[in-house]
Write a protein that holds these residues in place. Structure first.
Motif, mmCIF file in Angstrom:
data_model
loop_
_atom_site.group_PDB
_atom_site.id
_atom_site.type_symbol
_atom_site.label_atom_id
_atom_site.label_comp_id
_atom_site.label_asym_id
_atom_site.label_seq_id
_atom_site.Cartn_x
_atom_site.Cartn_y
_atom_site.Cartn_z
ATOM 1 N N MET A 151 -12.528 17.924 -91.524
ATOM 2 C CA MET A 151 -12.086 16.648 -90.948
ATOM 3 C C MET A 151 -11.217 15.881 -91.943
ATOM 4 N N ASP A 152 -11.626 15.873 -93.184
ATOM 5 C CA ASP A 152 -10.855 15.206 -94.227
ATOM 6 C C ASP A 152 -9.450 15.799 -94.310
ATOM 7 N N GLU A 153 -9.379 17.128 -94.313
ATOM 8 C CA GLU A 153 -8.086 17.804 -94.445
ATOM 9 C C GLU A 153 -7.224 17.584 -93.211
ATOM 10 N N LEU A 154 -7.836 17.645 -92.021
ATOM 11 C CA LEU A 154 -7.082 17.416 -90.784
ATOM 12 C C LEU A 154 -6.461 16.029 -90.767
ATOM 13 N N ASN A 190 7.590 16.946 -90.704
ATOM 14 C CA ASN A 190 6.739 17.099 -89.532
ATOM 15 C C ASN A 190 6.360 18.563 -89.320
ATOM 16 N N TYR A 191 5.551 19.091 -90.219
ATOM 17 C CA TYR A 191 5.101 20.466 -90.099
ATOM 18 C C TYR A 191 4.112 20.594 -88.944
ATOM 19 N N PRO A 192 4.090 21.746 -88.264
ATOM 20 C CA PRO A 192 3.168 21.927 -87.148
ATOM 21 C C PRO A 192 1.711 21.946 -87.601
ATOM 22 N N ILE A 193 0.866 21.310 -86.792
ATOM 23 C CA ILE A 193 -0.581 21.263 -87.008
ATOM 24 C C ILE A 193 -1.244 21.788 -85.747
ATOM 25 N N VAL A 194 -2.176 22.718 -85.886
ATOM 26 C CA VAL A 194 -2.829 23.334 -84.732
ATOM 27 C C VAL A 194 -4.337 23.234 -84.887
ATOM 28 N N GLN A 229 2.477 8.700 -78.864
ATOM 29 C CA GLN A 229 3.182 9.906 -79.327
ATOM 30 C C GLN A 229 2.502 10.557 -80.532
ATOM 31 N N ASP A 230 1.594 9.846 -81.191
ATOM 32 C CA ASP A 230 0.876 10.458 -82.307
ATOM 33 C C ASP A 230 -0.030 11.595 -81.839
ATOM 34 N N MET A 231 -0.377 11.595 -80.563
ATOM 35 C CA MET A 231 -1.193 12.683 -80.027
ATOM 36 C C MET A 231 -0.397 13.982 -79.922
ATOM 37 N N ASP A 232 0.915 13.862 -80.071
ATOM 38 C CA ASP A 232 1.764 15.064 -80.036
ATOM 39 C C ASP A 232 1.959 15.681 -81.421
ATOM 40 N N LEU A 233 1.300 15.125 -82.424
ATOM 41 C CA LEU A 233 1.444 15.656 -83.777
ATOM 42 C C LEU A 233 0.700 16.973 -83.957
ATOM 43 N N PHE A 234 -0.133 17.341 -82.986
ATOM 44 C CA PHE A 234 -0.904 18.575 -83.114
ATOM 45 C C PHE A 234 -0.991 19.277 -81.760
ATOM 46 N N LEU A 235 -1.260 20.566 -81.822
ATOM 47 C CA LEU A 235 -1.489 21.397 -80.638
ATOM 48 C C LEU A 235 -2.962 21.770 -80.603
ATOM 49 N N ASP A 244 -7.058 27.432 -77.539
ATOM 50 C CA ASP A 244 -8.074 28.451 -77.820
ATOM 51 C C ASP A 244 -7.438 29.767 -78.234
ATOM 52 N N SER A 245 -6.122 29.837 -78.185
ATOM 53 C CA SER A 245 -5.411 31.096 -78.362
ATOM 54 C C SER A 245 -4.794 31.206 -79.752
ATOM 55 N N VAL A 246 -5.171 32.248 -80.473
ATOM 56 C CA VAL A 246 -4.545 32.521 -81.764
ATOM 57 C C VAL A 246 -3.066 32.824 -81.578
ATOM 58 N N ASP A 247 -2.746 33.586 -80.522
ATOM 59 C CA ASP A 247 -1.341 33.919 -80.257
ATOM 60 C C ASP A 247 -0.515 32.654 -80.013
ATOM 61 N N GLU A 248 -1.055 31.726 -79.218
ATOM 62 C CA GLU A 248 -0.328 30.481 -78.951
ATOM 63 C C GLU A 248 -0.155 29.668 -80.231
ATOM 64 N N ALA A 249 -1.182 29.651 -81.070
ATOM 65 C CA ALA A 249 -1.096 28.914 -82.338
ATOM 66 C C ALA A 249 0.031 29.453 -83.207
ATOM 67 N N VAL A 250 0.088 30.776 -83.339
ATOM 68 C CA VAL A 250 1.118 31.383 -84.184
ATOM 69 C C VAL A 250 2.500 31.189 -83.570
#
Length: 275
Positions: free
Chosen positions: A190-193, A207-211, A238-244, A247-253
């Motif tokens: 949680m701290d890191e997120l 703005n690096y991607p966060i998943v 719009q801050d809710m769009d900072l992360f994805l 449940d999918s590893v493929d989608e994350a990558v």
């Protein structure tokens, strides 16, 4: 699962262990020491809680030099790191859990897309992501931290650095990673997120991607952010769009790869070109 890489003699490469509970060895900063049990305090604790101390090894000016040394060691070791993704998650996750299997899969698929995999170097999810990268033939990096209750770097780490101070270690995650993935975890995760979200939201880093992987695990937090933080004006919608959230590893990558194709950040562009 991909086979282990081979040594020069053609024999399968066996992961080496940097420390062992059986032999009572622990990493204290960069040092590996044989101990008779858990330590009673950490360097962070002594730095933040101690008053003036005129013993030269414990005085604040000496601590400044030690802190400087951690930054120098980290910058030196990681300066040639290729494109990298940091994976966060619980140290308590067991090997027979779906989350551990996801960590292995994530590490391997990041390697397939030419990313190094960086973790906190510990057990659980961190070990799983390092293991996936290691067994897929990629670069597996562990940035460990001195803790009284954990044994240190897991056996799948190729490049490992052990830090005394959390803030020095966090700087390395930020400086040398171009994306961040969080699997289920506890206080540290949680701290890191939220540090990543805060740094991106305030423009301190690109703005690096966060998943977030694990909709069941993360949905309560995400709903609270929307229904409380957004609803009461503490963050922007719009801050809710900072992360994805997925449940999918493929989608994350795929999300990370697609985001990097669009980014104009000089480091990402250079690393994409070099790849």
């Amino acid at each position: 699962m991909a086979p282990l890489r081979s040594n020069k003699d053609g024999k399968p490469r066996v992961p080496r262990t940097t420390e062992s509970a059986e032999t009572n060895r622990m990493l204290r900063g960069p040092m590996l020491l044989r101990t008779d049990g858990n330590q009673t305090s950490t360097y962070d604790q002594r730095l933040l809680e101690s008053g003036a101390d005129h013993a030269w090894k414990h005085a604040d000016p000496w601590r400044v030099l030690r802190i400087q040394g951690e930054f120098v060691a980290g910058f030196d070791a990681l300066s040639d790191l290729p494109k990298a993704v940091t994976v966060y998650g619980s140290a308590r996750t067991k090997e027979d859990t779906p989350e551990y299997a996801q960590g292995i899969d994530l590490g391997a698929k990041l390697v397939e897309h030419d990313y190094a995999v960086v973790t906190g170097g510990g057990p659980g999810i961190m070990e799983a992501a390092n293991r996936g990268a290691y067994e897929a033939g990629g670069l597996s990096v562990g940035l460990g931290i001195e803790l009284p209750f954990e044994q240190g770097l897991n056996k799948y780490v190729d490049l490992g650095i052990n830090f005394r101070y959390f803030f020095a270690r966090k700087t390395m995650f930020l400086k040398y990673s171009q994306a961040f993935v969080c699997l289920p975890g506890g206080m540290g995760t949680m701290d890191e997120l939220f540090e990543m979200l805060c740094m991106v939201q305030t423009g301190k880093v690109t703005n690096y991607p966060i998943v977030l992987i694990g909709t069941e695990y993360w949905s309560g937090l995400v709903e609270w952010m929307a229904n409380t933080l957004v609803a009461e004006g503490y963050i922007n919608p719009q801050d809710m769009d900072l992360f994805l959230l997925t449940d999918s590893v493929d989608e994350a990558v795929e999300h990370i790869v697609a985001a990097h194709k669009e980014m104009t950040d000089e480091r990402v562009s250079r690393l994409n070109h070099d790849a």
